[in-house]
Design an enzyme around this catalytic site. Structure first.
Site, mmCIF file in Angstrom:
data_model
loop_
_atom_site.group_PDB
_atom_site.id
_atom_site.type_symbol
_atom_site.label_atom_id
_atom_site.label_comp_id
_atom_site.label_asym_id
_atom_site.label_seq_id
_atom_site.Cartn_x
_atom_site.Cartn_y
_atom_site.Cartn_z
ATOM 1 N N ASP A 123 0.766 -1.014 -0.030
ATOM 2 C CA ASP A 123 -0.140 0.135 -0.012
ATOM 3 C C ASP A 123 0.880 1.172 -0.120
ATOM 4 O OD1 ASP A 123 -1.695 2.167 0.674
ATOM 5 O OD2 ASP A 123 -2.933 1.069 2.048
ATOM 6 N N HIS A 124 0.922 1.976 -1.232
ATOM 7 C CA HIS A 124 1.977 2.859 -1.172
ATOM 8 C C HIS A 124 1.499 4.326 -0.559
ATOM 9 C CE1 HIS A 124 5.101 1.050 -3.767
ATOM 10 N NE2 HIS A 124 4.078 0.342 -4.054
ATOM 11 N N ARG A 125 0.308 4.216 0.216
ATOM 12 C CA ARG A 125 -0.247 5.362 0.853
ATOM 13 C C ARG A 125 0.667 5.374 2.147
ATOM 14 N NH1 ARG A 125 -6.288 3.808 0.478
ATOM 15 N NH2 ARG A 125 -5.445 1.926 0.991
ATOM 16 N N ILE A 136 3.938 3.263 2.599
ATOM 17 C CA ILE A 136 5.167 2.927 2.452
ATOM 18 C C ILE A 136 5.490 3.326 1.032
ATOM 19 C CG2 ILE A 136 4.945 0.516 1.736
ATOM 20 C CD1 ILE A 136 7.433 0.150 3.451
#
Length: 124
Positions: free
Chosen positions: A93-95, A97
């Protein structure tokens, strides 16, 4: 990880896994299996995960994309062993990391899997 209990899917958590040996993790997995057989997970057994593993390799699935569970930073999808190799597909989840950190994590993970001395040290 996900466990099927009488048609329902549960995700029991091995807490503080980074401080445990492979032997300790295996022992906790055995406890989880017993709880799954009896259908007796407590709410505490299901809280606190940040990263998950989904293994469909045991069902002859060679490779797949796993969906990140709520409140997790990521998940790894484990496929079936073919020619002594296993396909791993990571999702993050690039929100939570950034991509560089995830790339470094995967690189380090691979290095550790290839290091026989490191793997031996985990089993003690």
């Amino acid at each position: 990880m996900a466990v099927d209990v009488k048609g329902e899917l549960f995700a029991p958590v091995i807490k503080n896994i980074n401080t445990k040996t492979l032997k300790q993790i295996k022992e906790e997995l055995e406890i989880i299996k017993e709880k799954a057989k009896s259908g007796r997970f407590s709410s505490e057994d299901l809280k606190g995960a940040t990263f998950s593993i989904s293994n469909l390799g045991m069902y002859d699935v060679i490779q797949f994309d796993a969906i990140i569970p709520p409140n997790h930073v990521g998940i790894v999808a484990v496929g079936k062993e073919v020619d002594n190799k296993v396909k791993l597909t990571f999702s993050f989840d690039h929100r939570i990391i950034n991509g560089k950190e995830t790339a470094l994590f995967i690189k380090r993970f691979r290095e550790k899997l290839m290091d026989e001395n490191y793997l031996k040290s985990l089993s003690s």
